[in-house]
Each structure stands twice: as C-alpha cells, then as structure tokens.
Design an enzyme around this catalytic site. Structure first.
Site, PDB file in Angstrom:
ATOM      1  N   HIS A  33      19.557   0.089  -0.910  1.00 45.01           N
ATOM      2  CA  HIS A  33      18.141   0.452  -0.814  1.00 45.01           C
ATOM      3  C   HIS A  33      17.290  -0.779  -0.484  1.00 45.01           C
ATOM      4  CE1 HIS A  33      14.339   2.462  -1.641  1.00 45.01           C
ATOM      5  NE2 HIS A  33      14.020   1.436  -2.410  1.00 45.01           N
ATOM      6  N   CYS A  50       0.825  -1.207   0.000  1.00 44.86           N
ATOM      7  CA  CYS A  50       0.000   0.000   0.000  1.00 44.86           C
ATOM      8  C   CYS A  50       0.862   1.262   0.000  1.00 44.86           C
ATOM      9  CB  CYS A  50      -0.937   0.008   1.204  1.00 44.86           C
ATOM     10  SG  CYS A  50      -0.095  -0.096   2.802  1.00 44.86           S
TER      11      CYS A  50
END
Length: 425
Positions: A97, A50
C-alpha cells in the site's frame, strides 16, 4: 516485527471527515511522539494531505484497535465514525500500500507526482520527531526506490491528466524555453490558480493575473510572485504576452479578434499561444483564424486529457507489477535480516566451543601428547559439541511428533535422503 498502514482517503471518507482527521504541520511532531507513546508502536510516520491521512507503523504485535482509538481521540471523533471510513493494511499488504501511494496509483489523479514529495516530507518529519527507526526507515527507502523505478520505467506520469496541466504542457511544446516567456492569466478561480502554479514551477519569466476585481487578482498573484491587473488593462498587457490562458465566468467574450490583431502588430507577429478554458468562451473563435495565434479550447484540452488518461491507465498495469515485485523483494530482505541475529548467536556459540577444544588440544601438545592423537581428539570433541544441542532438540521434537521440524532440519543441514543412516540405534 509487524507493519501497519491505517487511514482514510478520498475513496473512503467525505471531505468533512477528511478535514477533521487531517494533521496540520504544527501538530505532526507532537502527534507522532504521542502515537508511539500511547499505542505501543515502536516506529511511526504520518502522511496527511487534502485527500488522505495515513499512519505508517512498526509494532511488536499488531494493535489496530489501539491505533484507531488514539486517532479518534486525537481528532475528537467518535470511534464508530472513524471506523466507518478507515482502512487497515497489515504486513506485506501495508508495504505494498505504501508503495502504491508513493507511485500515485492510489491517488485521485492517477499517477500524480506530488504525492511522492509529500511522502518524503512525512519521512523527514518523522525523523525530526525521532519516531523513525531502522525498520520503517528501510521501508521508506524501499518505497522511494519503487516510486523512482515506476517513474523511470513507465509512462504513468508523463502525460497530463488535468486541464490546467494540459494547457501548460501544450505551451511547452510551442515555446522550447518557458523561462523566457511571459504569461497573461485571465480569471482568478481554481483552474487559473493551478495554471499559475504549473507555470511558476516551469520558471515562466513573468506572470500577469487579470481579474474583474483587483483584490482577487492580487491574492492569487502574491502566491506566485505575479503582477495583478484589472480586466480593463488586458489590451496593454496582451502585446507583452507569449501565453494567454483564460478561465472566467463571463457570459460574453473578453478577448476579441481586433484586440489580438492589434497586439500582434505591436509584437511584430511573434506568436501567441492561447487557451480558452471557459464555458461560455472568453476568447472569440475568430481569433483562431489569425496567423501567429495558436488557440485551443477546453474541448481540445479534454481530448488531450482523455487520451492521456488512457495512456496512464495502460502504464498503471506495468506500475502495479513493479510495485508487487518491489514489495515482495522488501519482505524477502526483511525475512533475511531476521535470520542475522540467529546466525550471529550461532556463530558466537560455535566459536566459543572451538576455542575450548583448541585450548584442550594445545595443553595436550604442551604435555607431550602425540600430535595425530591430539588432532583426532580435537576433531571428535568439536564435532560432538557442535552436534550436542541440535541432537538433543531434534530427539525432543521427534518425541513430540514434530515431523515438520525434522523435515526442516533435513533442509537446514542440506542432507540428502540417502545420506542418513536409517539403521536403528
């Protein structure tokens, strides 16, 4: 080989854009295969939650533009709109990352643990789609190991930083075994939904959801195997409830001191843990004066959350250091792997030259040659052949002014400054 991490998240894109760039579970396998086919990516995985949609790729040559165009086309967005929200990390930065994401360091809630499970799911789906190969596979395993180390060696995930989780964590401090407890949840909004999820994950024996409308209560209860009742049924349920957590929009208290006193008598004064998350309050403050009641308000929880957030932020620095070390170690091992093919080819070439010289020596011995002379010739021949190709290449590079290559050869062959004969030939 080249690693690429590309996507959008809660920091760079609005909810509207995140919704449009999200991948449904049904889309993922086809999207992964299409992504590899149309962008020249040799390996690919997609993480879609989400709060973020990210593509992790291994390519022969970095092709960011092609990937962005594919992502925009797939979701029917304009390229300009996507570029305004997208970020790109390459090579070492991409590795770092991925590890930060898996550790919860890039999450909306710092250190939240769910993202690691979502990352593992992304890996499993990519394996199912056949888009995970040896390089991205190694990167995912290194990422999981980094996340495990961060969870083990830091306190980044130990303290709750949401009101719902803080409420359940306090309940765990009072009841050593939540699996033997019953919970009454009053309301059916977002906070109570999160509370229900946490209680369900902790194995609470029975959960009852009370709400003004039975339909809303039933929808929530169905998700977690709970029982739905109306607010009017609370007095009957209260006597059986060890945990009561309330969060409604009512302007008047729902639970008064008298109802709780009555429930305590029926419970033979077994303690009740109560959390009032509502503003205005759902539980009369006087309830907290009763023996055998542990009553916490939303202000109490906010103090816990604020203190815990400070603790997580302190742990985040240690986690960042572990991620940096983990990403650097992965890149070092990857560079070492790159040398394996070269070393293998060089060994095969050396063994071929050795076998050729050995066969010559065996023929000379079979024809009656002097063993000492044959051994000396074998040594000279093998040395000359092993040095021939490097000698030709070094002379060529020297003629081209490639002094860096000569310095590299000095290091490669572990030659001391004084070990070389500098007399002109």
């Amino acid at each position: 080989m080249a690693f690429l991490a590309l996507g959008i998240n809660h920091k760079t894109a609005s909810v509207d854009v995140r919704e449009r760039v999200a991948f449904t579970p049904e889309q993922l396998v086809d999207a992964l295969q299409q992504l590899c086919r149309l962008t020249g990516s040799r390996e690919a995985a997609i993480l879609s939650t989400c709060n973020r949609s990210e593509l992790y790729l291994e390519q022969e040559h970095l092709g960011t533009d092609e990937v962005l165009r594919w992502l925009a086309d797939y979701h029917q967005l304009s390229l300009a709109e996507l570029q305004a929200s997208a970020y790109v990390h390459e090579e070492h930065a991409a590795v770092r990352h991925m590890m930060r994401v898996a550790c919860g360091l890039d999450s909306l809630v710092l250190g939240e643990p769910q993202i690691l499970g979502q990352m593992k799911s992304a890996y499993a789906v990519a394996r199912e789609a056949g888009t995970i190969g040896p390089l991205l596979g190694r990167l995912f395993q290194a990422t999981f190991n980094a996340a495990k180390q961060v969870r083990t060696d830091t306190a980044i995930g130990e303290n709750p930083v949401s009101v719902a989780f803080a409420a359940v964590s306090l309940a765990r401090q009072i009841f050593s075994d939540l699996g033997r407890s019953q919970a009454l949840l009053i309301g059916a909004g977002e906070t109570i939904t999160l509370v229900a999820r946490h209680l369900h994950e902790q194995g609470v024996r029975r959960i009852v959801v009370a709400n003004r409308t039975l339909e809303r209560a039933s929808i929530l209860a169905e998700q977690f195997g709970a029982h739905a009742v109306l607010l009017a049924d609370i007095p009957q349920e209260l006597a059986n409830s060890d945990i009561v957590i309330s969060s409604t929009a009512s302007q008047l208290p729902i639970l008064g001191k008298g109802a709780v006193e009555s429930a305590l008598k029926q419970r033979r004064h077994k303690p009740i843990f109560m959390v009032d998350i509502a503003v205005p309050r759902d539980i009369e403050p006087q309830v907290g004066e009763l023996d055998d009641v542990y009553l916490y308000t939303v202000d109490d929880l906010h103090e816990v959350v604020a203190e815990n957030l400070k603790s997580r932020q302190g742990a985040a620095q240690a986690a960042e250091e572990l991620v940096s070390a983990g990403s650097e170690e992965f890149m070092t091992r990857l560079r070492e792997l790159a040398a394996v093919d070269v070393l293998k080819a060089y060994r095969q070439q050396s063994e071929r030259l050795r076998d050729e010289e050995l066969q010559k020596a065996q023929r000379l011995l079979a024809n009656g040659g002097n063993p000492q002379d044959v051994l000396a010739q074998l040594a000279r021949g093998l040395t000359n052949k092993l040095l021939h190709a490097p000698s030709v290449q070094l002379k060529k590079l020297s003629a081209e002014g490639r002094l860096d290559a000569l310095a590299m050869a000095q290091e490669l062959f572990a030659l001391d400054e004084g070990s070389t004969d500098k007399t002109p030939q």
